[in-house]
Design a protein around this motif. Sequence first.
Motif, mmCIF file in Angstrom:
data_model
loop_
_atom_site.group_PDB
_atom_site.id
_atom_site.type_symbol
_atom_site.label_atom_id
_atom_site.label_comp_id
_atom_site.label_asym_id
_atom_site.label_seq_id
_atom_site.Cartn_x
_atom_site.Cartn_y
_atom_site.Cartn_z
ATOM 1 N N ARG A 142 0.837 -1.173 -0.075
ATOM 2 C CA ARG A 142 -0.204 -0.056 0.070
ATOM 3 C C ARG A 142 0.748 1.330 0.029
ATOM 4 N NH1 ARG A 142 -3.863 0.485 4.707
ATOM 5 N NH2 ARG A 142 -4.685 2.089 3.493
ATOM 6 N N ALA A 143 1.926 1.191 -0.910
ATOM 7 C CA ALA A 143 2.947 2.338 -0.852
ATOM 8 C C ALA A 143 2.543 3.487 -1.424
ATOM 9 C CB ALA A 143 4.321 1.650 -1.367
ATOM 10 N N PRO A 144 3.150 4.687 -1.112
ATOM 11 C CA PRO A 144 3.118 5.981 -1.592
ATOM 12 C C PRO A 144 4.390 5.851 -2.904
ATOM 13 C CG PRO A 144 4.347 6.121 0.301
ATOM 14 C CD PRO A 144 4.074 4.575 0.244
ATOM 15 N N TRP A 145 4.152 7.092 -3.824
ATOM 16 C CA TRP A 145 5.348 7.334 -4.313
ATOM 17 C C TRP A 145 5.500 8.672 -4.515
ATOM 18 C CZ3 TRP A 145 2.412 4.876 -8.897
ATOM 19 C CH2 TRP A 145 1.296 5.664 -9.626
ATOM 20 N N VAL A 146 6.774 9.464 -4.797
ATOM 21 C CA VAL A 146 6.807 10.817 -4.774
ATOM 22 C C VAL A 146 6.556 11.370 -6.252
ATOM 23 C CG1 VAL A 146 8.782 12.488 -4.708
ATOM 24 C CG2 VAL A 146 8.694 10.537 -3.306
ATOM 25 N N GLU A 147 5.569 12.225 -6.097
ATOM 26 C CA GLU A 147 5.412 12.929 -7.336
ATOM 27 C C GLU A 147 6.101 14.121 -7.878
ATOM 28 O OE1 GLU A 147 1.206 13.470 -8.317
ATOM 29 O OE2 GLU A 147 1.263 11.343 -8.199
ATOM 30 N N GLU A 148 6.760 14.835 -6.922
ATOM 31 C CA GLU A 148 7.664 16.005 -7.109
ATOM 32 C C GLU A 148 8.724 16.197 -6.102
ATOM 33 O OE1 GLU A 148 4.669 19.262 -6.804
ATOM 34 O OE2 GLU A 148 4.510 19.337 -9.024
ATOM 35 N N VAL A 149 9.840 16.574 -6.589
ATOM 36 C CA VAL A 149 10.941 16.840 -5.611
ATOM 37 C C VAL A 149 11.082 18.218 -5.749
ATOM 38 C CG1 VAL A 149 11.536 14.449 -5.580
ATOM 39 C CG2 VAL A 149 12.747 16.140 -7.242
ATOM 40 N N GLY A 150 11.679 18.813 -4.694
ATOM 41 C CA GLY A 150 12.230 20.195 -4.845
ATOM 42 C C GLY A 150 13.686 20.197 -5.087
ATOM 43 N N PRO A 151 14.339 21.284 -5.346
ATOM 44 C CA PRO A 151 15.802 21.318 -5.671
ATOM 45 C C PRO A 151 16.669 20.824 -5.014
ATOM 46 C CG PRO A 151 14.964 23.603 -5.246
ATOM 47 C CD PRO A 151 13.813 22.728 -5.266
ATOM 48 N N GLY A 152 16.480 20.632 -3.655
ATOM 49 C CA GLY A 152 17.619 20.326 -2.933
ATOM 50 C C GLY A 152 17.343 18.650 -2.460
ATOM 51 N N VAL A 153 16.373 17.916 -3.348
ATOM 52 C CA VAL A 153 16.064 16.643 -2.999
ATOM 53 C C VAL A 153 16.908 15.960 -3.901
ATOM 54 C CG1 VAL A 153 14.397 14.988 -2.842
ATOM 55 C CG2 VAL A 153 14.044 17.156 -1.756
ATOM 56 N N GLU A 154 17.736 14.761 -3.690
ATOM 57 C CA GLU A 154 18.255 13.900 -4.559
ATOM 58 C C GLU A 154 17.383 12.563 -4.601
ATOM 59 O OE1 GLU A 154 22.297 11.028 -4.423
ATOM 60 O OE2 GLU A 154 21.786 12.068 -2.481
ATOM 61 N N VAL A 155 17.089 12.047 -5.864
ATOM 62 C CA VAL A 155 16.448 11.064 -5.893
ATOM 63 C C VAL A 155 17.251 9.765 -6.007
ATOM 64 C CG1 VAL A 155 14.840 9.640 -7.822
ATOM 65 C CG2 VAL A 155 14.736 12.129 -7.469
ATOM 66 N N LEU A 156 16.986 8.871 -5.061
ATOM 67 C CA LEU A 156 18.083 7.626 -4.862
ATOM 68 C C LEU A 156 17.439 6.256 -5.646
ATOM 69 C CD1 LEU A 156 18.589 7.837 -0.976
ATOM 70 C CD2 LEU A 156 19.675 8.917 -2.553
ATOM 71 N N ALA A 157 16.181 6.476 -5.861
ATOM 72 C CA ALA A 157 15.634 5.171 -6.576
ATOM 73 C C ALA A 157 14.388 5.552 -7.544
ATOM 74 C CB ALA A 157 15.765 3.757 -5.512
ATOM 75 N N ARG A 158 14.208 4.793 -8.489
ATOM 76 C CA ARG A 158 13.012 4.833 -9.383
ATOM 77 C C ARG A 158 12.582 3.457 -9.578
ATOM 78 N NH1 ARG A 158 11.787 9.819 -11.869
ATOM 79 N NH2 ARG A 158 13.550 11.293 -11.542
ATOM 80 N N VAL A 159 11.391 2.959 -9.677
ATOM 81 C CA VAL A 159 10.781 1.740 -10.240
ATOM 82 C C VAL A 159 11.584 1.618 -11.677
ATOM 83 C CG1 VAL A 159 8.817 0.394 -10.842
ATOM 84 C CG2 VAL A 159 9.009 1.695 -8.787
ATOM 85 N N GLU A 160 11.767 0.499 -11.902
ATOM 86 C CA GLU A 160 12.353 0.348 -13.364
ATOM 87 C C GLU A 160 11.446 -0.344 -14.224
ATOM 88 O OE1 GLU A 160 16.299 -1.489 -12.789
ATOM 89 O OE2 GLU A 160 17.166 0.089 -11.468
#
Length: 201
Positions: A142-160
């Motif tokens: 029942r997981a969330p995902w991230v829709e938007e990140v601010g300029p100081g946020v590093e994306v560590l992983a995405r579903v492939e």
Amino acid sequence: MITTVGVLALQGDVREHLAMLEASGARAVPVRRRSELDGVDGLVIPGGESTTIDKLLRAFDLRDPLRERLAQGMPALGSCAGMILLADRIVGGTVDQQTLGGLDITVRRNAFGRQVDSFETDLEVAGVPDSRARPVHAVFIRAPWVEEVGPGVEVLARVEGGPAAGRIVAVRERDVVATSFHPEITGDLRLHRLFVQIVEG
């Protein structure tokens, strides 16, 4: 001196996180009171039900002290519901739902669907040693995902792969890390070790 990392113990996978933190070299303690929060160097906010945890934070008079510690720079790791609670903005939350903040992200609650839509996949996670050769096995419930990140946020992983390909499922901003998945239930210590290193640093 051994680093003390708390696990918010109001609801969710508390024991699992405590065990993973201890195995990662930290002193791990449950946190239910202000005095316990004051004694930790960093905090894990576990999976569970984000609206329930939000209500319990207020009932236990922990919400404002925790917001203050986060604003002062306390390291935090949020998994699943913990990601929602650390987000500055929520899509799909309840009308009265509040967050602790700390991450300049917008999360979509229950983005992957209901309990029956839970799934597992392998991910390369930035900052996790050897995750390209030995991916992190991620469990989504029942997981969330991230829709938007601010300029100081590093994306560590995405579903492939699959219909959610490209969706952001792990982020870091300064000393705050959050994952859509549950790193505490797979036996892979690498994410918890990364967090302990952040707290120690």
